[in-house]
Design an enzyme around this catalytic site. Structure first.
Site, PDB file in Angstrom:
ATOM      1  N   SER A 152      47.148 -49.471   9.096  1.00 59.43           N
ATOM      2  CA  SER A 152      48.037 -51.080   9.664  1.00 59.43           C
ATOM      3  C   SER A 152      48.479 -51.446   8.916  1.00 59.43           C
ATOM      4  CB  SER A 152      47.008 -51.482  10.117  1.00 59.43           C
ATOM      5  OG  SER A 152      47.970 -52.928  11.243  1.00 59.43           O
ATOM      6  N   TYR A 165      39.590 -57.011   9.711  1.00 56.13           N
ATOM      7  CA  TYR A 165      40.495 -55.866  10.512  1.00 56.13           C
ATOM      8  C   TYR A 165      41.021 -55.649   9.076  1.00 56.13           C
ATOM      9  CZ  TYR A 165      43.870 -53.190  12.703  1.00 56.13           C
ATOM     10  OH  TYR A 165      44.532 -52.224  13.088  1.00 56.13           O
TER      11      TYR A 165
END
Length: 258
Positions: A152, A165
């Site tokens: 990401s 995350y």
């Protein structure tokens, strides 16, 4: 060849996609099958996988559904054996299963921390552990194999309340660079794909009200990427000449500044 016939640039290849029941995984499985690969789709939701396999077969592709939770190492190893037995040695692994549960660290949502670590890191490693031998064997035989990990933009940038995350995705990107150094000499290309914001089910799992509001606001101000945008990119990576490896690919919505 008519202009309507897509080039089967991945014909003869055996692809495995985790997190295939929705979002980026689902779209990528369809894309890889359309490019001619035989595709094993792995996820927990049998009904979603069955629908996906039905669509792929209807379009003339080959697909195998395997219901598996990637956090279960033994189940992932069994899935890998099934792929090899039923489709052949896997030479393209899209290691994509993941979850995003942002919340302020002071909220002490320790169960959500653990869930993200178990899936985004532990699950990723279970899949690598189960399939690396096949990738190396396939590359030795066919001259190329691909390991593509979903990271990401959060692996590089700072998003308050996304600490766990983001850290899990930094693990994915840094791991990918190391694996590339180990496996590249064996003709296994390793890539980390780092998308910005993509419209998927990932956002539906967010429980923090502040983050929910931020997501809603961002959707008003810019057009998010679609899973198909990422799928096109994965297809492109896998179809490159064996000598070429896009090691880290950042794909952003045009309107997302960072």
């Amino acid at each position: 060849m008519s202009s309507h016939t897509p080039v089967q640039s991945l014909a003869g290849r055996v692809a495995v996609v985790t997190g295939a029941s929705s979002g980026i995984g689902e779209a990528t499985a369809e894309k890889l099958a359309a490019l001619g690969a035989k595709v094993a789709v792995l996820a927990r939701r049998a009904d979603r996988l069955d629908d996906l396999v039905t669509r792929i077969r209807k379009d003339g592709g080959t697909a195998l559904a395997i219901v598996v939770d990637v956090t279960d190492a033994a189940a992932v190893r069994a899935a890998a054996e099934r792929v090899e037995a039923e489709l052949g040695t896997a030479d393209l692994l899209f290691n994509n299963a993941g979850v995003m549960l942002p919340a302020p660290v002071e909220g002490l949502a320790t169960d959500q921390w653990q869930q993200q670590i178990d899936l985004n890191i532990g699950g990723l490693m279970n899949v690598i552990g189960a399939f690396t031998t096949q990738l190396v064997a396939a590359a030795a035989e066919r001259g190329v194999a691909d390991l593509i990990n979903t990271s990401s933009i959060a692996a590089q940038n700072i998003f308050p309340t996304f600490a766990v995350y983001s850290a899990s995705k930094a693990y994915v990107s840094h791991l990918s660079r190391h694996l590339r150094a180990e496996l590249g000499a064996k003709h296994v290309r390793v890539s980390a794909i780092e998308p910005g914001i993509v419209g998927t089910e990932l956002q539906d799992h967010v429980t923090d009200a502040g983050v929910q509001q931020w997501l809603a606001d961002s959707q008003e101000t810019m057009e998010w990427l679609t899973p198909q945008d990422v799928a096109e990119t994965i297809g492109f990576l896998a179809a490159l000449p064996p000598r070429a490896n896009l090691q880290q690919v950042t794909i952003m919505p045009t309107g997302q500044p960072s």
